[in-house]
Design an enzyme around this catalytic site. Structure first.
Site, PDB file in Angstrom:
ATOM      1  CB  CYS A 187      11.399 -54.636 -15.101  1.00  0.00           C
ATOM      2  SG  CYS A 187      12.834 -53.965 -14.248  1.00  0.00           S
TER       3      CYS A 187
ATOM      4  CE  LYS B 290      12.058 -57.756 -11.693  1.00  0.00           C
ATOM      5  NZ  LYS B 290      12.946 -56.575 -11.721  1.00  0.00           N
TER       6      LYS B 290
ATOM      7  CG  ASP C 109      15.024 -57.279 -17.400  1.00  0.00           C
ATOM      8  OD1 ASP C 109      16.239 -57.108 -17.212  1.00  0.00           O
ATOM      9  OD2 ASP C 109      14.159 -56.984 -16.544  1.00  0.00           O
ATOM     10  CG  HIS C 110      16.475 -53.558 -18.364  1.00  0.00           C
ATOM     11  ND1 HIS C 110      17.413 -53.157 -17.437  1.00  0.00           N
ATOM     12  CD2 HIS C 110      15.374 -53.897 -17.649  1.00  0.00           C
ATOM     13  CE1 HIS C 110      16.913 -53.234 -16.225  1.00  0.00           C
ATOM     14  NE2 HIS C 110      15.670 -53.694 -16.320  1.00  0.00           N
TER      15      HIS C 110
END
Length: 501
Positions: free
Chosen positions: A65, A113, A278-279
């Site tokens: 993250c 987030k 993000d991944h």
């Protein structure tokens, strides 16, 4: 929406690049274009694909993250910002692409987030990253479990994400619509991160995934991936893949809420929408779950761009990565690009020729770099991805053997051919070393981990033994606490310089 979209290309040029919206969450990027993903209906994601540009080979610059998001917000590779783990990201005052856009007249807003600055995540997560070189193997997370809500009408399972989506929609309706200057809106989602698992103990991590019958009934029963082959070394479990598909449903509906709102406000025709992650999520590929790996399921991310001036129904095969977001955002806004960025604007690959009049001074290289230095692995990992090859190096390049995959012939990464093709392996390793001195970076991470752990240990004083015994690994640690404390003490007294000379 589809009827109006054909008019987008003929709207006034003055408003073509005035507004932007960006989504971020985590998801295996292959699920946005792989034929196997058609077992679920994703109308809004498919809408973006049809009327925008899809990047088929987009990658995270660090498959976890905070470091990944730090790369995206800074435009710099992980080792340049020293964003080593989920605790070590950017300085809170770091100037991001959004800050630059605000300085140039954009109205900016962020919801959900963020997670790209230092100082976040749990103490346990930090200690796990710092002690990754210690000679013990302790389970930190429970195996994934599902909490099925027996409600066929329950749509908003990840309620925090839906609340942030509502906040973004309200902002569009009540504020953005009244602005006389352009805006940029960022919406970060937590999907599909799991919830805490009380049955495993208070400190035993988060491994419970929530869903409901509303979403479960949408998964095709004919889907072949739900057949578990325990003898297939690359098997996928029914639960983890179901979880990924359900996540896609939720994300699709959230994206749809934003797109429909823009349409209702007559903003869609002058807004560029970017959708990425993000991944990824391993979902039991290579018998692993979560991320933290350079395998495709973990490192490959979705990246879609839609809006005025962007090519419709375009698929780009060039390798790109999240550091490209920073220059792309500035390029869309017509802001001069800094010279020190690791990434390159995506507009030359995605925009109509008449809409991208800026001359490209630096040609995009035919490779991307990803690196990982966090918890759950005992060596820093480096990936060089080209159009055909994926080369993965570890630590100092000597103590752990590298991996080489020909993704054109082996997309599931089942055959490491590094030893079979030594010349290609050597060539790619030399190229990687020309980009990053990875043995030196690995040594820096080792030193950082040890220094941070010593500072933390000193800060808690006499309570150290009790605190470290009750982190996420407590169920195994408490079976033999003296053994594990001794392992840490031995690690602290071992010199690491000789390993990388």
């Amino acid at each position: 929406i589809q009827c109006e979209w054909v008019q987008f290309q003929v709207l006034a040029a003055k408003v073509l690049r005035s507004m932007l919206i960006k989504f971020l969450f985590f998801q295996d990027g292959r699920l946005t274009f792989h034929p196997g993903s058609q077992v679920v209906k994703l109308p809004f994601i498919n809408f973006m694909k049809t009327y925008g540009t899809s990047f088929l080979n987009a990658y995270t610059n660090s498959p976890i993250c905070c470091p990944s998001r730090a790369a995206m917000w800074s435009g710099l590779f992980t080792h340049l910002t020293e964003s080593w783990n989920n605790f070590k990201g950017l300085d809170p005052n770091y100037t991001t692409w959004m800050d630059v856009m605000e300085e140039h007249g954009y109205q900016t807003q962020k919801f959900g987030k963020l997670d790209y600055t230092s100082g976040h995540h749990s103490i346990s997560n930090r200690v796990e990253a710092w002690t990754r070189d210690v000679a013990f193997l302790l389970r930190q997370e429970g195996r994934p479990v599902v909490n099925l809500i027996p409600n066929k009408a329950k749509e908003r399972v990840m309620e925090a994400d839906w609340r942030n989506t509502d906040r973004a929609i309200n902002w569009l309706r009540k504020e953005a619509i009244n602005y006389t200057k352009p805006f940029v809106l960022y919406l970060g989602l937590n999907l599909p991160h799991p919830y805490p698992s009380p049955s495993s103990g208070e400190n035993f991590g988060s491994s419970t995934f929530h869903t409901s019958l509303f979403w479960l009934k949408k998964v095709s029963k004919e889907n072949h991936i739900f057949k578990i082959d325990w003898f297939n070394k690359n098997h996928r479990s029914s639960f983890t893949k179901t979880k990924c598909l359900i996540t896609k449903f939720n994300l699709n509906f959230i994206v749809g809420e934003i797109i429909l709102t823009l349409h209702q406000l007559d903003l869609l025709q002058k807004t560029i929408v970017i959708y990425t992650s993000d991944h990824g999520e391993l979902a039991m590929e290579h018998r692993q779950f979560y991320k933290m790996s350079m395998y495709e399921a973990s490192a490959h991310v979705p990246l879609l761009i839609m809006g005025p001036g962007i090519k419709a129904n375009q698929q780009v095969s060039n390798v790109v990565s999240l550091v490209d977001i920073y220059p792309t955002m500035l390029d869309i806004a017509g802001i001069p690009l800094p010279q020190n960025l690791s990434g390159y604007s995506l507009l030359p690959l995605s925009s109509e020729p008449s809409k991208n009049k800026r001359k490209v001074k630096n040609l995009r290289p035919p490779w991307i770099l990803s690196e990982y230095h966090g918890c759950n692995v005992n060596a820093s990992t480096y990936m060089l991805r080209t159009n055909q090859w994926k080369y993965i190096a570890y630590s100092d390049g000597v103590s752990v053997l590298p991996q080489l995959f020909d993704l054109s012939l082996d997309p599931e990464e089942l055959n490491n051919i590094a030893a079979k093709f030594p010349e290609i392996t050597y060539s790619l390793d030399q190229k990687l070393r020309s980009i990053i001195n990875y043995p030196k970076v690995s040594a820096s991470v080792h030193r950082y981990n040890k220094e941070q752990f010593i500072m933390w240990k000193q800060s808690i004083g006499q309570n150290y033994s009790n605190v470290i015994a009750n982190l996420r690994w407590h169920q195994e640690w408490l079976k033999n606490p003296e053994k594990y404390e001794n392992a840490i003490n031995q690690w602290l007294t071992t010199h690491i310089a000789s390993q990388f000379e």
